[in-house]
Design a protein around this motif. Structure first.
Motif, PDB file in Angstrom:
ATOM      1  N   PRO A  34       0.878  -1.303   0.068  1.00 37.85           N
ATOM      2  CA  PRO A  34      -0.054   0.008   0.154  1.00 37.85           C
ATOM      3  C   PRO A  34       0.876   1.411   0.035  1.00 37.85           C
ATOM      4  CG  PRO A  34      -0.731  -1.705   1.557  1.00 37.85           C
ATOM      5  CD  PRO A  34       0.511  -1.907   1.106  1.00 37.85           C
ATOM      6  N   THR A  69      -2.889  -8.028   3.759  1.00 34.17           N
ATOM      7  CA  THR A  69      -2.836  -7.009   4.347  1.00 34.17           C
ATOM      8  C   THR A  69      -4.340  -6.604   4.950  1.00 34.17           C
ATOM      9  OG1 THR A  69      -1.274  -5.958   3.150  1.00 34.17           O
ATOM     10  CG2 THR A  69      -2.550  -4.429   4.238  1.00 34.17           C
ATOM     11  N   THR A  71      -6.459  -3.625   6.209  1.00 35.57           N
ATOM     12  CA  THR A  71      -6.507  -2.102   6.415  1.00 35.57           C
ATOM     13  C   THR A  71      -7.259  -1.465   7.501  1.00 35.57           C
ATOM     14  OG1 THR A  71      -8.499  -1.819   5.085  1.00 35.57           O
ATOM     15  CG2 THR A  71      -6.374  -1.862   3.745  1.00 35.57           C
ATOM     16  N   ASN A  72      -7.015  -0.475   7.973  1.00 37.93           N
ATOM     17  CA  ASN A  72      -7.474   0.170   9.043  1.00 37.93           C
ATOM     18  C   ASN A  72      -9.190   0.255   8.854  1.00 37.93           C
ATOM     19  OD1 ASN A  72      -9.020   3.101   9.976  1.00 37.93           O
ATOM     20  ND2 ASN A  72      -7.457   2.346  11.506  1.00 37.93           N
ATOM     21  N   GLU A 154      -2.489   1.402  11.040  1.00 38.44           N
ATOM     22  CA  GLU A 154      -2.644   2.098   9.569  1.00 38.44           C
ATOM     23  C   GLU A 154      -3.028   0.700   8.900  1.00 38.44           C
ATOM     24  OE1 GLU A 154      -3.090   4.499   6.487  1.00 38.44           O
ATOM     25  OE2 GLU A 154      -2.683   5.127   8.683  1.00 38.44           O
ATOM     26  N   ARG A 155      -2.416  -0.482   9.085  1.00 38.92           N
ATOM     27  CA  ARG A 155      -2.732  -1.575   8.293  1.00 38.92           C
ATOM     28  C   ARG A 155      -1.927  -2.791   9.310  1.00 38.92           C
ATOM     29  NH1 ARG A 155       1.370   0.465   5.035  1.00 38.92           N
ATOM     30  NH2 ARG A 155       2.870  -1.298   4.636  1.00 38.92           N
ATOM     31  N   ASP A 157       0.273  -6.193   8.143  1.00 40.90           N
ATOM     32  CA  ASP A 157       0.708  -6.963   6.940  1.00 40.90           C
ATOM     33  C   ASP A 157       1.142  -8.396   7.473  1.00 40.90           C
ATOM     34  OD1 ASP A 157       0.802  -4.827   5.154  1.00 40.90           O
ATOM     35  OD2 ASP A 157       2.712  -4.523   5.297  1.00 40.90           O
TER      36      ASP A 157
END
Length: 976
Positions: A34, A69, A71-72, A154-155, A157
């Motif tokens: 990202p 991933t 994500t938020n 934020e994310r 991984d």
């Protein structure tokens, strides 16, 4: 395993699930990288980013390894207070330690961990912003995810396969990297509450995030998050499936424990044998619900037993306070200082049935003295009558007992954990080509858990009561025999009947110092690296490289109370744990573009990494990987990597002091004769002591007495001679992002993970048998026999490098987003993740057969696993539907044998589907309301009782299922 059944299911489910996974979505998606920095080494360029699994900033968005991933935005859609709930829904993740299986953990109540590929949480490396986090268990590196604030992420991984060359030890199954926000302006509040349809298991969260720029020219930024959440937990009795004790498919009184609160008692002689001296020729007695005496034939459950599930928990309560701060400041245009501070306090408590004590827990031999002042009159008369006859062999010398200590003490533990973590570092540019990063990480865990227990010496004093007065006043007419004990406060305890223990006696027999354990983990990590995304150009793009050094030290102190150390309470004797280890490492990485824009070689490149680690415990360890990427046409990129990874033994595995056990061990030589022909009989007769026995008794039988068996001890604990586990991993796959279908991305990757020299313990009886059959020192070094007699003396069970794993499968991911045009601003997003499990093989030791678990049921084993989410948004309204799928199969495959058709039928678990829904509405700018329904169709778990299926105690099913039923969450987010 039924291979025909499995292959048929494979074809059918591949056809059914794969199109579904492409059309729908999961709570996580595989995307290359990202457009936000994934690691603290990220450069300031919007084009160059560092993805998890590499330290080199890459000018492209394609990851050299498979990355899944979250994500938020997806975290907010799930609306879970705890990130572990979301991670555990990924197909790559098996059940780790969770709120639903930690009720009976002695030092891990309420801890949540992530378990990639089912290889164990200690083989999954958890990072925060690319850096290590302090372990949550004593001496272990497995991270407690309770310390990760959802709203600051934020994310997330997730990468598969060995990454030790990049990150060091523990990255055998893969890496989970939490990328936190690094800037924020304003104030954001999230508040929510949830409850099940049945009105229980409430969960509440308040989270506040704020941030601002500061300093000259706004060169600095700071952000913080504070949150509080509470999970009320759920009792086993609150669900029909687990409300009653179950065993062998029978639930209810027939499966109740014979350790009852009113006690069950047995008259015994000096050899601890039962004496049938009561009316009707019985030796046992207990009490009816009305308090009257009941004569029994042996110890019984049923109406005289105890329903343990009535007080156990499906999930433990959890209360969390989290505070986090992140600060960045540009010292110069090419230098930035950064810092992170984390504090987490979590509190939890188990709910266990009161301890089940027997005379063997209190006395070395014998039981309650027959002079005890509380013995019922009719029983005392029967004892006197039996002891007055001429047959001394039937003389009653004491009373054995089984009694639940409900009115004496509670063994349910209370756990409180304080976790501190601080990061300080500086990063920046060295000229136009090089970036550097230097950081220091400090982590500290203090975990204190306590419960009540008894002091066995005091308990014996309290049971030895005498009558000195004409009345029945405890402490006046009935006192402890020992004068010194009376002076020390001894109060006689009455175990005969329900709630008969005087509170003063219960207080006296309890340990003066509560049963407790205080764990302190400490971590220091210093890392320095220099990288460049373009050292020079071979004509196809810049050659990237990174080099660095790292120093890491991990230490542990596990301090137990003195009675646990000395064996003076009802539990086993356990010594304290103290130890530390350090490692110095040097690492390097390279990414080399070879061809670009040449026919079928739009891109061709190779990459590799290497790390040498020098441990003060196990010595030198080398990890490395090598891979390649090829883009034959625009939008299609193939990738592959081979890696050699490692996991160093942790402090608990190395330094846990051996604790003594007398748990029963079976000797295969028990019962052999000079001419018997059992599988190991010849090996038994070759043992010198046994050979001497048959030389003196050619027609005899080599046999153990009960005393011989009970005298076999053993030591179970760590092993300072352990070496590292080694994993060889292969990943190969492709990404597909076609120009003709904008917003679409598909990835598929094959993974192959083989773990050798995995750390494991061997069953003590199994160790004896395999020593006889193989003569291998792996087994025989743990077996000691008395030389003159050949009887077993000691059988140890130290940790050793003996097990092996082989895990293979295919991951496929899809992401698609496009406007539908139904309204002016609408959008449909489809994201998905799917895993096909080819193999999950485990060999516990070289002499054991390989067990294949792939195709059985479970989050780490089901042949097909998918997690799917589709979201439609229009004009501030959002509608999201999530589906989780686990294909069915046998629950137990390891040596599962049953002649009961009902058990066999239960072992065949059906396909499992779970659906969740969220509706959200942006009421005004900055104010969003959301409403979630989990388990929309109220899908019930399948009944899988702990006996014979070995499921977590108190569940009567597997933690792979949703255990709560339909649940609702409502909340709001405010942004100022």
């Amino acid at each position: 395993m039924n291979t025909t059944h499995r292959s048929t299911r494979k074809a059918a489910l591949l056809a059914a699930v794969m199109p579904f996974a492409v059309i729908l979505s999961t709570a996580a998606h595989a995307q290359a990288a990202p457009q936000t920095p994934a690691d603290p080494q990220a450069t300031e360029s919007a084009d160059d980013i560092v993805v998890t699994g590499s330290r080199i900033a890459r000018p492209e968005v394609d990851s050299p390894v498979p990355v899944t991933t979250i994500t938020n935005a997806q975290l907010l859609q799930r609306a879970s207070p705890n990130v572990s709930d979301i991670l555990n829904e990924l197909p790559q993740v098996a059940v780790g330690s969770t709120r639903t299986n930690s009720n009976f953990l002695t030092s891990g109540t309420g801890i949540s961990t992530v378990n990639l590929r089912g290889l164990g949480s200690n083989r999954t490396l958890v990072l925060v912003n690319g850096r290590r986090f302090i372990g949550g268990f004593g001496g272990d590196t497995a991270v407690d995810l309770n310390n990760i604030p959802v709203d600051l992420i934020e994310r997330v991984d997730n990468i598969t396969g060995g990454s030790s060359a990049v990150y060091g030890s523990d990255a055998i199954a893969g890496v989970v990297n939490f990328i936190m926000r690094d800037s924020f302006e304003g104030l954001q509040v999230r508040a929510q509450g949830g409850i099940t349809e049945r009105g229980d298991s409430g969960r509440y969260l308040v989270s506040v995030t704020g941030g601002t720029k500061w300093g000259a020219d706004d060169r600095g930024n700071a952000l913080f998050n504070v949150s509080y959440d509470r999970d009320q937990g759920l009792f086993s009795s609150d669900r029909a499936i687990s409300a009653q004790d179950c065993a062998n498919l029978v639930c209810g009184p027939a499966s109740y424990s014979s350790f009852a609160p009113q006690g069950q008692f047995q008259l015994i002689n000096g050899a601890n044998a039962a004496v049938s001296a009561l009316p009707g020729g019985v030796s046992n007695f207990s009490y009816n619900p009305d308090g009257s005496l009941a004569l029994l034939r042996g110890y019984q459950g049923g109406a005289y037993g105890f329903n343990r599930n009535g007080v156990r928990r499906i999930s433990v309560p959890l209360e969390r306070y989290l505070a986090n701060a992140i600060v960045n400041y540009e010292l110069t245009d090419s230098m930035k200082a950064y810092g992170e501070v984390t504090y987490g306090r979590t509190s939890s408590n188990a709910s266990l049935e009161a301890s089940a004590l027997a005379e063997t827990d209190i006395y070395a031999s014998g039981g309650i003295p027959i002079t005890n002042a509380f013995i019922p009159t009719s029983i005392a008369n029967a004892i006197n009558l039996a002891n007055s006859d001429a047959n001394s062999a039937n003389d009653i010398t004491s009373i054995a007992f089984r009694r639940r200590q409900n009115d004496v003490f509670s063994r349910s533990n209370r756990a409180k954990r304080d976790t501190w973590r601080a990061v300080a570092g500086v990063r920046g540019d060295l000229g136009s080509k090089f970036n550097y990063d230097v950081s220091y990480v400090f982590g500290h865990l203090n975990d204190f858990n306590a419960s009540q227990d008894v002091d066995t010496a005091r308990y014996r004093q309290s049971l030895d009561s005498i009558r000195i007065g004409a009345g029945n006043v405890v402490g006046t007419d009935i006192v402890c025999r020992d004068v010194a004990a009376r002076a020390n406060g001894c109060v006689p305890i009455n175990l005969f009947g329900l709630n008969t223990a005087d509170p003063r006696a219960a207080s006296y027999v309890q340990a003066v110092v509560p049963k407790s354990e205080e764990i302190t983990n400490e971590q220091h990590v210093i890392t320095a690296s220099v990288s460049s995304s373009s050292l020079f150009d071979l004509g196809a793009g810049g050659v990237g490289a990174a080099i660095g050094v790292e120093y890491r030290k991990e230490s542990v102190v596990d301090d137990l109370d003195i009675l646990t150390n000395t064996g003076g309470n009802s539990g086993n004797q356990i010594p304290d744990l103290r130890g530390s280890q350090s490692v110095r490492e040097v690492f390097g990485e390279v990414n080399v573009p070879l061809l670009s824009d040449r026919g079928l070689f739009r891109y061709l490149g190779v990459n590799g990494a290497i790390r040498y680690s020098d441990y003060n415990t196990i010595g030198g360890v080398l990890s490395w990987n090598a891979g390649a990427e090829w883009e034959p046409v625009r939008g299609l990129r193939l990738r592959g990597r081979y890696a050699v990874a490692n996991r160093a033994p942790n402090n608990s595995e190395l330094f846990s002091a051996p604790s003594e056990t007398f748990a029963g061990v079976t000797d295969p030589c028990d019962g052999i004769t000079r001419t018997s022909t059992g599988g190991g009989d010849a090996a038994c007769r070759a043992v010198p002591g046994i050979a001497a026995f048959f030389a003196a008794n050619p027609n005899g039988t080599f046999a153990y007495t009960l005393a011989d068996t009970q005298g076999i001890n053993g030591f179970v604990g760590g092993n300072r001679n352990l070496k590292e586990e080694t994993a060889k991993t292969i990943t190969a796959g492709f990404t597909f992002t076609p120009d003709f279908l904008r917003g679409f991305q598909f990835t598929a990757d094959y993974f192959d993970i083989r773990v050798d020299d995995a750390i494991n313990t061997l069953d003590r009886s199994d160790t004896v048998e395999k020593c006889l059959l193989t003569g291998d020192a792996v087994f025989c070094d743990n077996v000691l026999r008395f030389a003159p007699t050949g009887y077993l003396q000691t059988v140890n069970a130290q940790l050793i490098n003996v097990a092996g794993y082989k895990v293979r499968g295919i991951d496929a991911s899809v992401r698609y987003s496009r406007p539908l045009g139904l309204t002016e601003n609408d959008n449909l997003s489809i994201i998905g993740n799917y895993t096909y499990q080819i193999d999950y093989r485990l060999q516990t030791d070289p002499a054991s057969p390989v067990d294949e678990f792939a195709g059985s049921f479970g989050r780490g084993f089901s042949e097909h696993r998918a997690n799917v989410r589709a979201t439609y948004r229009t004009n501030g309204t959002g509608l999201s539907w999530q589906t989780t799928f686990l294909s069915g199969g046998p629950f137990t495959v390891n040596n599962f044998i049953s002649n009961d058709p009902a058990v066999v039928a239960l072992n065949d678990v059906k396909d499992y589907w779970l659906h969740n829904l969220q509706i959200s509405q942006e009421v005004t700018a900055g104010f969003t309301f959301f409403f979630n329904i989990d388990n929309v169709f109220d899908k019930k778990p399948q009944y899988l009782p702990g006996t014979p299926f070995n499921t977590p105690t108190g569940l009567e099913t597997s933690a792979d299922f949703d255990l709560f039923g339909r649940a609702f969450t409502a909340g709001a987010r405010f942004r100022f």
